[in-house]
Design an enzyme around this catalytic site. Structure first.
Site, PDB file in Angstrom:
ATOM      1  N   ARG A  68      60.240  39.030  30.658  1.00  0.00           N
ATOM      2  CA  ARG A  68      59.029  38.324  31.092  1.00  0.00           C
ATOM      3  C   ARG A  68      57.773  39.059  30.639  1.00  0.00           C
ATOM      4  NH1 ARG A  68      61.927  37.351  36.872  1.00  0.00           N
ATOM      5  NH2 ARG A  68      63.330  35.716  36.145  1.00  0.00           N
ATOM      6  N   HIS A  83      57.870  44.845  39.479  1.00  0.00           N
ATOM      7  CA  HIS A  83      58.264  43.712  38.645  1.00  0.00           C
ATOM      8  C   HIS A  83      57.323  43.457  37.480  1.00  0.00           C
ATOM      9  CE1 HIS A  83      60.876  41.568  41.922  1.00  0.00           C
ATOM     10  NE2 HIS A  83      61.243  42.820  41.709  1.00  0.00           N
ATOM     11  N   HIS A 117      62.824  41.694  34.137  1.00  0.00           N
ATOM     12  CA  HIS A 117      61.371  41.797  34.098  1.00  0.00           C
ATOM     13  C   HIS A 117      60.866  42.119  32.692  1.00  0.00           C
ATOM     14  CE1 HIS A 117      61.764  41.538  38.360  1.00  0.00           C
ATOM     15  NE2 HIS A 117      62.481  42.650  38.394  1.00  0.00           N
ATOM     16  N   CYS A 119      35.881  45.753  43.236  1.00  0.00           N
ATOM     17  CA  CYS A 119      34.613  45.029  43.291  1.00  0.00           C
ATOM     18  C   CYS A 119      34.595  44.327  44.642  1.00  0.00           C
ATOM     19  CB  CYS A 119      34.439  44.073  42.113  1.00  0.00           C
ATOM     20  SG  CYS A 119      35.556  42.657  42.041  1.00  0.00           S
ATOM     21  N   GLY A 120      33.799  43.297  44.809  1.00  0.00           N
ATOM     22  CA  GLY A 120      33.730  42.626  46.102  1.00  0.00           C
ATOM     23  C   GLY A 120      35.043  41.998  46.528  1.00  0.00           C
ATOM     24  N   THR A 121      35.709  41.330  45.584  1.00  0.00           N
ATOM     25  CA  THR A 121      36.993  40.684  45.884  1.00  0.00           C
ATOM     26  C   THR A 121      38.156  41.266  45.088  1.00  0.00           C
ATOM     27  OG1 THR A 121      36.674  39.035  44.148  1.00  0.00           O
ATOM     28  CG2 THR A 121      35.893  38.461  46.377  1.00  0.00           C
ATOM     29  N   ASP A 155      32.255  48.349  41.103  1.00  0.00           N
ATOM     30  CA  ASP A 155      30.860  47.932  41.170  1.00  0.00           C
ATOM     31  C   ASP A 155      30.373  48.233  42.576  1.00  0.00           C
ATOM     32  OD1 ASP A 155      31.742  45.864  42.844  1.00  0.00           O
ATOM     33  OD2 ASP A 155      30.975  44.259  41.571  1.00  0.00           O
TER      34      ASP A 155
END
Length: 150
Positions: A135, A97, A132, A64-66, A7
């Site tokens: 999981r 992992h 892994h 994006c921003g974060t 974005d």
């Protein structure tokens, strides 16, 4: 082939990543956005996630921003394991992992130099199996609604 998307908040990171990929001769499909004009991140998270989930692209990178919002949108697509990273260790472990298939970063919290470093690590880290895989199968069961806790 990589799928790229962002974005407005992640536009500068994607530009730096594209420059790196071009220098390395790594092919990608750019799903946008193409400027810093305000747009809705779920659109781009969805486009990249569906390209990866369908097999059109092997891996994806979203910004994006974060990195958080766009990862949340991408993770709603079945088969996607999108992970936000903020350091080199996480960029490695999310592949090694967790077998993440989409790397997510934030333009307001990650430098362009670090984004390129994290991309290089993500793309060059092999997936490990062994414990892994069990999981990851559990995560797939959660996604399918079949997970049972003893």
């Amino acid at each position: 082939m990589l799928a790229l998307g962002c974005d407005h908040g992640g536009y500068n990171l994607i530009c730096a990543i594209k420059k790196y990929l071009d220098e390395k001769g790594i092919e990608y499909k750019d799903f946008g956005t193409y400027s810093t004009d305000s747009v809705d991140y779920p659109v781009y998270g969805y486009k990249v996630a569906t390209a990866v989930a369908s097999g059109e692209c092997e891996l994806g990178i979203l910004c994006c921003g974060t990195g958080i919002g766009i990862s949340m949108a991408a993770n709603k697509v079945k088969g996607i394991r999108a992970a936000v990273v903020s350091n080199e260790f996480c960029a490695e472990m999310t592949r090694r992992h967790n077998h993440a298939n989409i790397l997510c970063m934030g333009g307001r919290v990650t430098s362009e130099e670090d984004a390129v470093k994290f991309t290089e690590i993500f793309l060059n880290t092999p997936e490990e199996g062994d414990r892994h895989l069990k999981r990851l199968a559990m995560i797939d069961e959660i996604e399918a609604g079949t997970f049972k806790v003893d």
